[in-house]
Scaffold this motif. Structure first.
Motif, PDB file in Angstrom:
ATOM      1  N   ASN A  24      30.193  41.044  66.582  1.00 56.13           N
ATOM      2  CA  ASN A  24      30.083  40.474  65.228  1.00 56.13           C
ATOM      3  C   ASN A  24      28.660  40.144  64.802  1.00 56.13           C
ATOM      4  O   ASN A  24      28.436  39.297  63.948  1.00 56.13           O
ATOM      5  CB  ASN A  24      30.975  39.242  65.073  1.00 56.13           C
ATOM      6  N   MET A  25      27.691  40.823  65.389  1.00 59.07           N
ATOM      7  CA  MET A  25      26.295  40.632  65.006  1.00 59.07           C
ATOM      8  C   MET A  25      25.943  41.703  63.970  1.00 59.07           C
ATOM      9  O   MET A  25      25.522  42.809  64.317  1.00 59.07           O
ATOM     10  CB  MET A  25      25.375  40.736  66.222  1.00 59.07           C
ATOM     11  N   PHE A  26      26.149  41.368  62.697  1.00 61.08           N
ATOM     12  CA  PHE A  26      25.887  42.337  61.635  1.00 61.08           C
ATOM     13  C   PHE A  26      25.247  41.659  60.445  1.00 61.08           C
ATOM     14  O   PHE A  26      25.146  40.425  60.389  1.00 61.08           O
ATOM     15  CB  PHE A  26      27.165  43.079  61.242  1.00 61.08           C
ATOM     16  N   ALA A  27      24.800  42.500  59.483  1.00 57.09           N
ATOM     17  CA  ALA A  27      24.081  41.967  58.330  1.00 57.09           C
ATOM     18  C   ALA A  27      24.256  42.859  57.114  1.00 57.09           C
ATOM     19  O   ALA A  27      24.552  44.045  57.229  1.00 57.09           O
ATOM     20  CB  ALA A  27      22.591  41.863  58.661  1.00 57.09           C
ATOM     21  N   ALA A  28      24.026  42.241  55.958  1.00 59.30           N
ATOM     22  CA  ALA A  28      23.826  42.966  54.711  1.00 59.30           C
ATOM     23  C   ALA A  28      22.324  42.891  54.448  1.00 59.30           C
ATOM     24  O   ALA A  28      21.677  41.903  54.808  1.00 59.30           O
ATOM     25  CB  ALA A  28      24.591  42.306  53.576  1.00 59.30           C
ATOM     26  N   VAL A  29      21.765  43.938  53.849  1.00 60.75           N
ATOM     27  CA  VAL A  29      20.323  43.963  53.614  1.00 60.75           C
ATOM     28  C   VAL A  29      20.005  44.017  52.122  1.00 60.75           C
ATOM     29  O   VAL A  29      20.818  44.454  51.315  1.00 60.75           O
ATOM     30  CB  VAL A  29      19.638  45.153  54.334  1.00 60.75           C
ATOM     31  N   SER A  30      18.793  43.595  51.787  1.00 59.59           N
ATOM     32  CA  SER A  30      18.318  43.613  50.412  1.00 59.59           C
ATOM     33  C   SER A  30      18.076  45.052  49.961  1.00 59.59           C
ATOM     34  O   SER A  30      18.011  45.977  50.777  1.00 59.59           O
ATOM     35  CB  SER A  30      17.019  42.819  50.301  1.00 59.59           C
ATOM     36  N   VAL A  31      17.908  45.229  48.674  1.00 58.66           N
ATOM     37  CA  VAL A  31      17.681  46.565  48.119  1.00 58.66           C
ATOM     38  C   VAL A  31      16.427  47.198  48.726  1.00 58.66           C
ATOM     39  O   VAL A  31      16.366  48.412  48.904  1.00 58.66           O
ATOM     40  CB  VAL A  31      17.630  46.531  46.567  1.00 58.66           C
ATOM     41  N   GLY A  32      15.430  46.396  49.085  1.00 58.60           N
ATOM     42  CA  GLY A  32      14.210  46.918  49.691  1.00 58.60           C
ATOM     43  C   GLY A  32      14.431  47.572  51.040  1.00 58.60           C
ATOM     44  O   GLY A  32      13.718  48.494  51.419  1.00 58.60           O
ATOM     45  N   LEU A  33      15.441  47.115  51.785  1.00 57.71           N
ATOM     46  CA  LEU A  33      15.768  47.700  53.082  1.00 57.71           C
ATOM     47  C   LEU A  33      16.951  48.671  53.000  1.00 57.71           C
ATOM     48  O   LEU A  33      17.194  49.423  53.936  1.00 57.71           O
ATOM     49  CB  LEU A  33      16.095  46.595  54.098  1.00 57.71           C
ATOM     50  N   TRP A  34      17.677  48.635  51.897  1.00 58.59           N
ATOM     51  CA  TRP A  34      18.900  49.421  51.735  1.00 58.59           C
ATOM     52  C   TRP A  34      18.645  50.922  51.801  1.00 58.59           C
ATOM     53  O   TRP A  34      19.443  51.675  52.345  1.00 58.59           O
ATOM     54  CB  TRP A  34      19.591  49.034  50.431  1.00 58.59           C
ATOM     55  N   ASP A  35      17.562  51.403  51.231  1.00 58.18           N
ATOM     56  CA  ASP A  35      17.156  52.811  51.319  1.00 58.18           C
ATOM     57  C   ASP A  35      18.257  53.748  50.827  1.00 58.18           C
ATOM     58  O   ASP A  35      18.607  54.724  51.490  1.00 58.18           O
ATOM     59  CB  ASP A  35      16.753  53.118  52.766  1.00 58.18           C
TER      60      ASP A  35
END
Length: 107
Positions: A24-35
């Motif tokens: 369960n070690m997960f994340a959502a990323v910002s548009v800058g990292l979304w690519d």
């Protein structure tokens, strides 16, 4: 992300529960990292550098998180971590923390 992390559809794989790492070690990323979606499945090694006070960060080393989603705009940070991932870095549940991160590629 909150306690119902595993029950929300994601931008990466919708409702597919297999997209979440077993720890369960997960994340959502910002548009800058979304690519443009290429970030799906990327893994990042991170560690807490600072927080609201000097005791916020845990000093147990680094964690690795996997990207499963894009953060809604405006995203408040580069990463929105799952509850277990955030708890592995910070002693304070609702703190804002500064992290050092690098893309992790296993050998």
């Amino acid at each position: 992300m909150g306690p119902n992390d595993l029950f929300q559809a994601t931008e990466c794989n919708g409702n597919n529960q297999d997209q979440f790492p077993a720890n369960n070690m997960f994340a959502a990323v910002s548009v800058g990292l979304w690519d443009n979606g290429a970030a799906c499945g990327r893994r990042y090694m991170m560690r807490c550098l600072s927080g609201t006070d000097r005791k916020t960060c845990k000093v147990d080393g680094s964690i690795i998180v996997e990207v499963v989603d894009r953060c809604s705009d405006p995203c408040p940070a580069n990463f929105l971590l799952s509850t277990p991932a955030f708890a592995a870095l910070s002693r304070v549940q609702d703190a804002r923390i500064n992290v050092e991160f690098t893309q992790y590629v296993s050998s």
